[in-house]
Structure formats: C-alpha cells, structure tokens
Design an enzyme around this catalytic site. Structure first.
Site, mmCIF file in Angstrom:
data_model
loop_
_atom_site.group_PDB
_atom_site.id
_atom_site.type_symbol
_atom_site.label_atom_id
_atom_site.label_comp_id
_atom_site.label_asym_id
_atom_site.label_seq_id
_atom_site.Cartn_x
_atom_site.Cartn_y
_atom_site.Cartn_z
ATOM 1 N N PHE A 70 0.266 -4.079 -1.441
ATOM 2 C CA PHE A 70 0.567 -5.250 -0.622
ATOM 3 C C PHE A 70 -0.607 -6.207 -0.713
ATOM 4 O O PHE A 70 -1.753 -5.791 -0.826
ATOM 5 C CB PHE A 70 0.786 -4.852 0.839
ATOM 6 C CG PHE A 70 2.000 -3.996 1.039
ATOM 7 C CD1 PHE A 70 3.246 -4.568 1.150
ATOM 8 C CD2 PHE A 70 1.895 -2.624 1.115
ATOM 9 C CE1 PHE A 70 4.370 -3.792 1.331
ATOM 10 C CE2 PHE A 70 3.005 -1.829 1.298
ATOM 11 C CZ PHE A 70 4.248 -2.420 1.409
ATOM 12 N N ASP A 71 -0.314 -7.510 -0.620
ATOM 13 C CA ASP A 71 -1.416 -8.471 -0.652
ATOM 14 C C ASP A 71 -2.020 -8.598 0.745
ATOM 15 O O ASP A 71 -1.449 -8.163 1.743
ATOM 16 C CB ASP A 71 -0.963 -9.826 -1.192
ATOM 17 C CG ASP A 71 0.031 -10.526 -0.298
ATOM 18 O OD1 ASP A 71 0.504 -9.910 0.669
ATOM 19 O OD2 ASP A 71 0.338 -11.690 -0.558
ATOM 20 N N LYS A 72 -3.204 -9.190 0.818
ATOM 21 C CA LYS A 72 -3.927 -9.244 2.089
ATOM 22 C C LYS A 72 -3.371 -10.278 3.054
ATOM 23 O O LYS A 72 -3.715 -10.267 4.228
ATOM 24 C CB LYS A 72 -5.409 -9.518 1.835
ATOM 25 C CG LYS A 72 -5.688 -10.889 1.235
ATOM 26 C CD LYS A 72 -7.168 -11.088 1.035
ATOM 27 C CE LYS A 72 -7.392 -12.477 0.460
ATOM 28 N NZ LYS A 72 -8.781 -12.778 0.365
ATOM 29 N N THR A 73 -2.492 -11.171 2.599
ATOM 30 C CA THR A 73 -1.971 -12.210 3.490
ATOM 31 C C THR A 73 -0.863 -11.706 4.386
ATOM 32 O O THR A 73 -0.566 -12.313 5.400
ATOM 33 C CB THR A 73 -1.434 -13.405 2.686
ATOM 34 O OG1 THR A 73 -0.340 -12.968 1.874
ATOM 35 C CG2 THR A 73 -2.511 -14.009 1.821
ATOM 36 N N THR A 75 2.283 -11.645 3.592
ATOM 37 C CA THR A 75 3.547 -12.351 3.352
ATOM 38 C C THR A 75 4.634 -11.401 2.870
ATOM 39 O O THR A 75 5.796 -11.666 3.059
ATOM 40 C CB THR A 75 3.372 -13.477 2.318
ATOM 41 O OG1 THR A 75 2.799 -12.929 1.140
ATOM 42 C CG2 THR A 75 2.480 -14.571 2.862
#
Length: 145
Positions: A70-73, A75
């Site tokens: 998963f990305d850190k944002t 989203t």
C-alpha cells in the site's frame, strides 16, 4: 430443505445448509456444483470483513499473492485523494511574487472549473480544492470514456 423445518421445527438456515452439503457430496456432479459455492462463500466472507472484490478471478489472484503493498497516502484504502500542494513549474523557486501567486490562483481556478465536470476521483479532489471566488466556466465540455 423444506421438510425438517416443517416437521421437526429446526431452523431454516441450518436445514438449507445441510441440504446443500448433502446435495454436493451425493451428486455425481459435485465438483461442478461446489466450485460456484466456494467462490460465493469467499466473496461473502471478504465482503463481511469490508473487502469488496470484483469476482472469482480477483479471489484467485489473491490466493496466489505472496504480498500486498500500500502507498503511504492511504488512497488505496480510503479512495479519497486530496490536493496537498500546487507547484509552479515556471517559477525559479525563490520567494513567491504576487504575480506567481496570481498565476497559481488563476491556474487552480481554470483547473477547478474543468474538474467539476469530471467524475474521476483526482478531479473531484481538484474541484474541492479550487478557489470558489472566481467565475471560470467551461463551454462545450465532452467526456470521453
């Protein structure tokens, strides 16, 4: 599936479940009947835990996955991107002048007017962040899918 609840006052759910188990194990086509039930069961369990899957192929892909990133944002998990910063690519990076600030404001105003007509999540984030004090309008807009 109908007789046990009527004759012995057993719960309908467990009676239906036992009937399906008997049908699958006693049927010569057990594999053909069992496969869709396994997919429906897997999709139901995932949905009960808050994970929405598109179908059986997605379930198969998850079964063979060795990891998830998963990305850190966030989203991927929330699905609601927000505009954090606007950078002027024509600006040299020194102290922001009034002209650069006005240019950035007009660019956001125009981008927001276009974004209000789109259904894309990034466009919605841009439309939310766009200034509301301007009167930029878009004419002859056509969405291409």
């Amino acid at each position: 599936a109908v007789l046990p609840p009527l004759l012995f006052h057993t719960p309908v759910g467990s009676s239906l479940y036992r009937s399906l188990v008997w049908l699958i194990t006693a049927s010569p086509c057990a594999l053909i009947l069992a496969t869709p039930l396994v997919y429906v069961s897997g999709l139901s369990v995932a949905a009960a835990n808050g994970v929405l899957l598109k179908g059986g192929r997605t379930l198969d892909a998850l079964a063979s996955a060795s990891g998830v990133a998963f990305d850190k944002t966030g989203t991927i998990t929330t699905g609601s991107p927000t505009l954090v910063r606007v950078e002027d690519l024509g600006h040299d990076g020194g102290s922001p002048s009034a002209a650069a600030s006005d240019s950035r404001h007009r660019a956001l105003l125009a981008a927001g007017a276009l974004a209000r007509l789109s259904v894309h999540p990034v466009s919605k984030a841009l439309a939310t962040a766009a200034p509301k004090d301007g009167n930029a309008e878009v004419a002859d807009f056509q969405m291409v899918a």
